[in-house]
Design a protein around this motif. Structure first.
Motif, short mmCIF file in Angstrom:
data_model
loop_
_atom_site.label_atom_id
_atom_site.label_comp_id
_atom_site.label_asym_id
_atom_site.label_seq_id
_atom_site.Cartn_x
_atom_site.Cartn_y
_atom_site.Cartn_z
N SER A 284 0.82 -1.21 0.00
CA SER A 284 0.00 0.00 0.00
C SER A 284 0.85 1.26 0.00
CB SER A 284 -0.93 0.01 1.23
OG SER A 284 -1.80 -1.09 1.14
N LEU A 285 1.58 1.47 1.10
CA LEU A 285 2.28 2.75 1.28
C LEU A 285 3.42 2.93 0.26
CD1 LEU A 285 2.49 5.31 2.93
CD2 LEU A 285 4.08 4.13 4.45
N THR A 286 4.37 1.98 0.27
CA THR A 286 5.56 2.14 -0.57
C THR A 286 5.18 2.23 -2.05
OG1 THR A 286 6.71 0.81 1.04
CG2 THR A 286 7.85 1.20 -1.04
N VAL A 287 4.39 1.27 -2.48
CA VAL A 287 4.05 1.22 -3.91
C VAL A 287 3.29 2.48 -4.32
CG1 VAL A 287 2.75 -0.04 -5.68
CG2 VAL A 287 4.14 -1.29 -4.03
N ASP A 288 2.38 2.91 -3.44
CA ASP A 288 1.62 4.13 -3.74
C ASP A 288 2.53 5.35 -3.88
OD1 ASP A 288 -1.11 3.41 -3.97
OD2 ASP A 288 -1.58 5.31 -2.94
N LEU B 23 3.05 7.76 -7.00
CA LEU B 23 2.93 9.23 -6.98
C LEU B 23 4.19 9.87 -7.56
CD1 LEU B 23 1.21 9.83 -3.53
CD2 LEU B 23 0.24 10.26 -5.80
N ALA B 24 5.34 9.27 -7.21
CA ALA B 24 6.61 9.79 -7.76
C ALA B 24 6.58 9.71 -9.28
CB ALA B 24 7.78 8.99 -7.21
N THR C 122 -5.50 6.33 -13.97
CA THR C 122 -6.59 5.35 -13.86
C THR C 122 -6.29 4.36 -12.74
OG1 THR C 122 -5.55 4.05 -15.60
CG2 THR C 122 -7.38 5.49 -16.26
N GLY C 123 -5.04 4.03 -12.57
CA GLY C 123 -4.65 3.13 -11.48
C GLY C 123 -5.08 3.69 -10.13
N PHE C 124 -4.76 4.96 -9.94
CA PHE C 124 -5.14 5.58 -8.65
C PHE C 124 -6.67 5.69 -8.52
CE2 PHE C 124 -0.71 7.33 -8.41
CZ PHE C 124 -0.40 6.69 -7.22
N LEU C 125 -7.35 5.98 -9.62
CA LEU C 125 -8.81 6.11 -9.57
C LEU C 125 -9.45 4.76 -9.21
CD1 LEU C 125 -9.56 8.46 -12.62
CD2 LEU C 125 -9.71 9.01 -10.17
N ILE C 126 -8.91 3.70 -9.79
CA ILE C 126 -9.44 2.35 -9.47
C ILE C 126 -9.28 2.08 -7.98
CG2 ILE C 126 -9.10 -0.12 -9.85
CD1 ILE C 126 -8.04 0.76 -12.70
N GLU C 127 -8.07 2.39 -7.50
CA GLU C 127 -7.80 2.16 -6.08
C GLU C 127 -8.73 3.02 -5.23
OE1 GLU C 127 -3.90 3.31 -4.60
OE2 GLU C 127 -3.77 1.40 -3.52
N TRP D 95 -3.52 4.18 4.13
CA TRP D 95 -2.16 3.67 3.94
C TRP D 95 -1.74 3.78 2.47
CZ3 TRP D 95 1.48 2.17 7.37
CH2 TRP D 95 1.05 2.03 8.71
N SER D 96 -2.74 3.96 1.60
CA SER D 96 -2.43 4.17 0.18
C SER D 96 -2.71 5.62 -0.14
CB SER D 96 -3.31 3.27 -0.70
OG SER D 96 -3.16 1.93 -0.34
N PRO D 97 -1.74 6.49 0.09
CA PRO D 97 -2.04 7.93 0.01
C PRO D 97 -2.59 8.36 -1.35
CG PRO D 97 0.32 7.53 0.36
CD PRO D 97 -0.36 6.22 0.48
N GLY D 98 -2.09 7.77 -2.41
CA GLY D 98 -2.57 8.14 -3.75
C GLY D 98 -4.01 7.71 -3.93
N GLY D 99 -4.25 6.45 -3.59
CA GLY D 99 -5.59 5.90 -3.73
C GLY D 99 -6.58 6.62 -2.83
N TRP D 100 -6.12 6.92 -1.61
CA TRP D 100 -6.98 7.58 -0.63
C TRP D 100 -7.42 8.96 -1.14
CZ3 TRP D 100 -6.09 11.94 2.54
CH2 TRP D 100 -7.10 12.17 3.49
N LEU D 101 -6.45 9.69 -1.71
CA LEU D 101 -6.76 11.00 -2.28
C LEU D 101 -7.78 10.85 -3.41
CD1 LEU D 101 -3.37 12.94 -2.56
CD2 LEU D 101 -5.46 13.73 -1.43
#
Lengths: 660, 268
Positions: A116-120, A124-125, A167-172, A186-192
C-alpha cells in the motif's frame, strides 16, 4: 483484524485478462522480432566477456542510473518514472503470486507498508516524474532535446504513462470508497483519489470501477504492444546496451585485419557490427552528447546525437526495403565526419554507453582507404607520414635538433636505458614544442633519471593516420615502431604527448607491443613527491590547467597535472568550468590538427575564451597539440602578452631552481 | 580517342629535408641520402596525375618508366597505385653515370620499346638537379614535338590541346600526337591519394627491369664516358649577412645618410 484487501474485488471476469492480453502480446513480439532482425543485419561482435563486470555496470547504470542522475532534473524525473513503474510492476506480480500460489502478499504489515504505502508513493513519484518530463519537453524545451530535431512520440509515451497511473489511482480510490477500506489512508494516492467518490452509490462505484479497471488494463497492454515501435524501445535497448557495453577505454580504435579484410571501413549500415546497430536503437535522444560536443557547440553540423539518430533512421529504412541515399555523403555528410575531434566527451556523457567515435571513424576509413576522398590538408599530412614518418611537412628541424648540446643519449649508441623518452613528432619538429622537450630532458637529467631517446629511429605512433581513417598507414608505422622498441628490449617509456601515450598504451598491445608507459606529468609528479625535483621558486599569479582529451577523458589522468601545479609556491590554481571528465577539447584531436576549420567558430577560440575568463597568467596544458592551438588562439585574442600557454614541464622547470 | 601515355618519373631524395641536413659527397659531387627517404620528384607526380585523368576520360593506357637504381621500384609501385597500368624500371650500371642527354636517350629507347605512344609526359623540372634538360633532349631523340610547362591536356578532334603556363597567363597549343610535354603543377593536377586496394594491387604487380642490352643501346652514348657535361663542383650556397648601423644625430640626418649609403651601394 489483519490488514488486507480482497483480491480482484469487483472484477469477477479477471481471468479474461489473459485472453485480452494475447493480441497485444503478438503485436509486441512481432515488433521485437523486427527489431532483432534489424540488429542481425550487422556484422558479428563478441560482447559477452567479463560477465560479472558487465553485471556490475548494469546495476550501476541501468538500475541505479548513475550517469542519468548527473543531470539533477532529468535524473530525478527519469528515476521517478522508471523506479515508479518498476515498483508498480513488482506489486502487480506480487498480486499474481497470491492469486496462483496462495502466498499472502495482500495481508498484514507487508500489505500495509509495502503493497500500500511504498508502492503508492512510488506511483505518486511516477506521476510527478511524468509531470516534470512534460513541462521540460514541451515547456522548457532545452536545446539538447529540441535540436537538431525533437524526438518523435515521446508525447505518446508520456500520455500513456499518465493515463495508466491516473486510472490506477482512480481504481484504487473507487475500491477504497466503495468498501470503506479501514486501511485506505495507507495508500495515500488511492486515498486522495477516493475522496471525490465518497458520496457515490454502491452501483455507481461498482460500474465505474469495473469500467476503469478494464480500461486501465487495455491501456497498459497497449503500452506493451507499442513499445518496440517507438522511442519507448529504449526501455529494453538501453539496458541491453549498458550490459553489452564496450569495456575498453574510449580512446581505443579497433584494428582491421588488413590481410583478410574485403573492405575497409563502413559504407553501408550493415557493415557495422550488430552491437553498433544496438547503439543506434538504444539512443534515447537525450542530447547530452550534443551539449558537450566541441563541434556542435562551435557551430559545426556535427552532433553525436544527430549522427546516431540519422544512422538509426537510415537503418530502419534500409531494413524496411531501402533507402536510396548513400550512408556516407548523404545520410552523414562529409562536413559532419571531418568535424569530429574524437575528444570522447560524447562517450563520457552518454547515459547508455553509445559510442559515436567508432561509427565516425569507420566512415572515415571508407572515405580515406576506399574512396581516397578527404581533405587536402590531411592528405598532405598522411603523405608526409608515409614519406618521412612524421606529419609536420616543411619542418626545418630534424628529430634530434632540439637535443643539441643537452647530452641526451640515443638508445642506439648507449644500450637500454631505465626509461625511454618517447619524444613524439610534435616535440621534435614543432619549434614551440621543442622547448617542452628541452625542459623535460633537463628536469629528468636534474632528477637523475637514466633515459635515452630513439632519435632518428622514432616514427610517428600513427595516431593521426588512424584517427583520420588510414588504418593501413597506422599499422605500418606502429609495426615499425614496435619492431624498433622490441629490438632494443624497451620496457618502460615516458612521453610528453598524450596521443602517443594513448596509442602506445592502449593500441600497440594488440599489435604485439606491450610496454609500461607513463605520461610526463605522472613522472614529474612522482619525482616531485620523492623530492628529486623541488619546485621552490615562487610563481605569483593564476594558473589554469586544460585537460588534454587523450590524457584525461580517454586515460583517466587528472590528478598528476593538478598535483604538479599545486606544488608550485605562490601559484594560485583556478579550474575552468569545463574540467576533468568534462574538459573541453582544444580542437586538434582526431587528425583535426591538419584540418582547416571553416565552419563556425574555432574550437580552440571557444576554449581559450573560457580560460581567459579566469584571467590566468599561465594556461597550462600537457599536450603538444593543445599548446599549438593555445599559442595561436591567444595571439588571435590579443592575450599572448598576459597569458602564457605553457606545458607543465615548462612550468615545473621554471619553478625548479637552476634547471633552466 | 584512346591515348597511350608514357610518363617518365624520377626517384629523388626527399627535397623537403631541412637545409641543415643537405650533405654533398665531395667525391661523387652528389647529395648523400643518409637516412632520408626517397620520393617521386614532385612535378613527375603532376605528370602522372595528368596522364591518369586523360586515360580516365579517353581510355588508353598509362605506362610509367623510371631510369634509376633498384630502389626506384618503390616509386614505380606508387605510380601503379595511383593508376598507371604498367611500370618499367631501367636499371643498368652501364647507364648509371649518364648525363642529361644520355638519360634522355635511354628514356627514348625505352619509350620506343614499349611500342606505340601518343603522349610522353615528364615533370617540368626534377626535384634534385633541376636542369630542365631531359624533356627537350628526349623529344629530340624521339623526333617528336615538345611543349614545356604544361598544366592541362585535353584531347580534341584527334589532336591534343595543351595549356602551357607562361609568365603572365597561359597559351593553348594544339598538337598532333605523338608529342612530348613537360608538366607543371596547378590545382587540377594535384596528385591523387591512392586507394588502399590499388596500393595492395600495385604491391602484387611485378615491375620488369630492362637492362642496356634489352634496349639495344649504343654504348658510346651512355655512361660517364659519353657524358658531355662534367660536374666540377657542387656546394651549398653561403649565406652572409652583415649589419651596418647608419649614424646621424637626428632622424632626418639618419635618413639622409641612409639614402646616401644606399646610393653608394648602387641599391637605389
Amino acid at each position: 483484524m489483519t490488514p488486507s484487501r480482497e483480491i480482484y474485488w469487483n472484477i469477477p471476469g479477471h481471468i479474461f485478462l489473459y485472453i485480452l492480453f494475447f493480441p497485444f502480446l503478438i503485436v509486441f513480439l512481432y515488433g521485437m522480432y523486427r527489431q532483432v532482425r534489424r540488429l542481425l543485419m550487422g556484422q558479428p561482435a563478441g560482447v559477452l566477456d567479463h560477465f560479472w563486470d558487465r553485471l556490475r555496470g548494469f546495476v550501476e547504470h541501468a538500475v541505479l542510473q548513475r550517469r542519468i542522475a548527473r543531470d539533477a532534473v532529468s535524473g530525478l524525473l527519469h528515476l521517478s518514472m522508471s523506479w515508479g513503474f518498476a515498483a508498480l510492476f513488482i506489486a502487480t506480480c506480487l498480486v499474481a503470486l497470491q492469486d496462483y500460489f496462495g502466498i499472502p502478499t495482500l495481508y498484514g504489515n507487508f500489505y500495509l507498508y509495502f503493497m500500500s504505502l511504498t508502492v503508492d508513493l512510488f506511483g505518486l513519484a511516477a506521476v510527478a516524474g511524468v509531470g516534470i518530463a512534460l513541462v521540460r519537453r514541451y515547456g522548457a524545451k532545452p536545446d539538447r532535446l529540441l535540436k537538431p530535431r525533437l524526438a518523435d512520440n515521446y508525447g505518446v509515451l508520456l500520455a500513456l504513462f499518465l493515463v495508466i497511473l491516473v486510472t490506477g489511482f482512480l481504481i484504487e480510490g473507487l475500491r477504497i470508497a466503495a468498501t470503506a477500506d479501514p486501511w485506505g489512508h495507507w495508500s495515500p494516492g488511492g486515498w486522495l483519489a477516493s475522496l471525490p467518490f465518497v458520496g457515490f452509490g454502491e452501483a455507481q462505484h461498482a460500474t465505474l470501477h469495473r469500467l476503469l479497471w478494464w480500461f486501465h488494463a487495455i491501456v497498459a497492454f497497449a503500452f506493451v504492444a507499442y513499445l518496440p515501435y517507438s522511442i519507448s524501445l529504449h526501455m529494453l535497448a538501453a539496458p541491453a546496451n549498458i550490459l553489452l557495453r564496450n569495456r575498453e577505454r574510449s580512446g581505443v580504435l579497433q584494428p582491421i585485419d588488413l590481410e583478410k579484410a574485403e573492405r575497409f571501413g563502413a559504407s553501408t549500415i550493415g557493415q557495422y557490427t550488430w552491437k553498433h546497430l544496438l547503439d543506434l536503437e538504444a539512443c534515447t535522444e537525450c542530447g547530452r552528447c550534443q551539449q558537450v560536443c566541441p563541434a556542435w557547440t562551435t557551430g559545426k553540423p556535427l552532433t553525436p546525437k544527430g549522427v546516431i539518430i540519422d544512422l538509426r533512421d537510415h537503418l530502419r529504412l534500409v531494413a524496411e526495403g531501402g533507402d536510396s541515399r548513400k550512408m556516407v555523403g548523404d545520410v552523414i555528410s562529409h562536413d559532419v565526419l571531418w568535424a569530429c575531434t574524437t575528444c570522447g566527451a560524447c562517450h563520457q556523457e552518454c547515459p547508455v554507453f553509445i559510442e559515436p567515435i567508432p561509427k565516425i571513424v569507420e566512415m572515415r576509413r571508407h572515405l580515406v582507404m576506399e574512396e581516397a576522398e578527404f581533405p587536402e590538408t590531411m592528405q598532405q599530412a598522411l603523405r608526409s607520414l608515409e614519406e618521412r614518418g612524421h606529419p609536420f611537412r616543411g619542418t626545418s628541424a630534424t628529430r634530434t635538433d632540439w637535443a643539441k648540446g643537452l647530452g641526451v643519449k640515443t638508445v642506439a649508441g648507449n644500450g637500454r636505458p631505465d626509461i625511454l623518452y618517447w619524444v613524439g613528432c610534435a616535440a621534435a619538429f614543432d619549434e614551440r614544442n621543442q622547448k617542452v622537450a628541452v625542459s623535460l630532458a633537463k628536469l629528468m637529467q636534474r632528477a637523475g633519471v637514466n633515459f635515452s631517446i630513439l632519435g632518428e629511429e622514432e616514427r610517428c605512433t600513427g595516431d593521426p593516420a588512424r584517427r583520420i581513417g588510414n588504418e593501413y598507414l597506422f599499422q605500418i608505422l606502429a609495426g615499425e615502431n614496435i619492431t624498433t622498441l622490441n629490438r632494443y628490449g624497451i620496457k618502460k617509456i615516458v612521453t610528453s604527448c598524450p596521443h602517443c601515450y594513448n596509442t602506445i598504451k592502449n593500441e600497440y598491445p594488440k599489435l604485439g607491443g606491450s610496454y609500461e608507459i607513463v605520461h610526463h606529468t605522472e613522472m614529474l609528479a612522482d619525482l616531485t613527491r620523492q623530492g628529486r625535483l623541488r619546485p621552490e621558486r615562487r610563481m605569483d599569479g593564476v594558473a589554469s590547467f586544460h585537460d588534454p582529451c587523450y590524457l584525461g577523458r580517454h586515460n583517466g589522468v587528472y590528478d598528476s597535472p593538478r598535483r604538479l601545479l599545486g606544488a608550485i609556491p605562490g601559484l594560485q590554481v583556478k579550474e575552468m568550468g569545463r574540467c576533468r571528465e568534462r574538459g573541453f577539447c582544444c580542437g586538434a584531436g582526431g587528425g583535426l590538427m591538419w584540418f582547416e576549420e571553416k565552419i563556425g567558430k574555432r574550437v580552440s577560440w571557444e576554449r581559450t575564451e573560457e580560460a581567459l575568463a579566469l584571467q590566468p597568467q599561465v594556461l597550462a596544458s600537457a599536450c603538444p597539440f593543445c599548446l599549438i592551438m593555445f599559442e595561436d588562439a591567444l595571439k588571435v585574442k590579443g592575450a599572448n602578452e598576459t597569458t602564457r600557454p605553457l606545458d607543465l614541464a615548462e612550468v615545473i622547470a621554471q619553478s625548479v631552481e637552476g634547471s633552466d | 580517342m584512346p591515348l597511350n601515355i608514357i610518363v617518365c618519373i624520377k626517384q629523388v631524395i626527399d627535397p623537403e629535408i631541412p637545409a641543415s641536413q643537405f650533405k654533398i659527397d665531395p667525391g661523387t659531387k652528389r647529395q648523400v641520402q643518409g637516412s632520408h627517404s626517397l620520393v617521386i620528384s614532385a612535378y613527375d607526380q603532376n605528370a602522372l596525375e595528368v596522364a591518369i585523368q586523360l586515360k580516365e576520360k579517353q581510355g588508353g593506357k598509362v605506362t610509367a618508366i623510371s631510369v634509376g637504381a633498384a630502389t626506384a621500384a618503390t616509386a614505380l609501385k606508387s605510380a601503379l597505385s595511383m593508376g598507371a597500368d604498367e611500370a618499367i624500371l631501367v636499371d643498368d650500371p652501364a647507364i648509371a653515370a649518364s648525363d642529361q642527354q644520355g638519360i634522355a636517350y635511354v628514356l627514348a629507347k625505352a619509350t620506343q620499346k614499349v611500342g606505340t605512344f601518343d603522349l610522353v609526359l615528364t615533370g617540368c623540372v626534377s626535384g634534385d638537379w633541376g636542369d630542365r634538360a631531359v624533356p627537350a633532349f628526349m623529344a629530340e631523340e624521339l623526333g617528336i614535338g615538345c611543349v614545356s610547362f604544361v598544366s592541362r591536356i585535353e584531347a580534341k578532334d584527334g589532336q591534343v590541346v595543351l595549356r602551357r603556363v607562361v609568365e603572365d597567363g597561359y597559351e593553348l597549343i594544339e598538337a598532333k600526337t605523338p608529342v612530348l610535354a613537360s608538366v607543371i603543377s596547378d590545382d587540377t593536377n594535384t596528385p591523387r591519394y591512392p586507394k588502399l586496394k590499388d596500393i595492395m594491387a600495385a604491391g602484387k604487380k611485378t615491375i620488369p627491369t630492362w637492362k642496356a642490352a634489352d634496349l639495344v643501346l649504343d654504348p658510346d652514348r651512355v655512361g660517364s664516358g659519353a657524358a658531355r657535361v662534367a660536374i666540377t663542383d657542387v656546394y651549398l650556397p653561403l649565406k652572409e649577412s652583415k649589419c651596418e648601423m647608419i649614424k646621424g644625430d637626428t632622424p632626418q640626418e639618419q635618413a639622409a645618410n641612409l639614402a646616401a649609403r644606399l646610393r653608394e651601394l648602387k641599391l637605389i
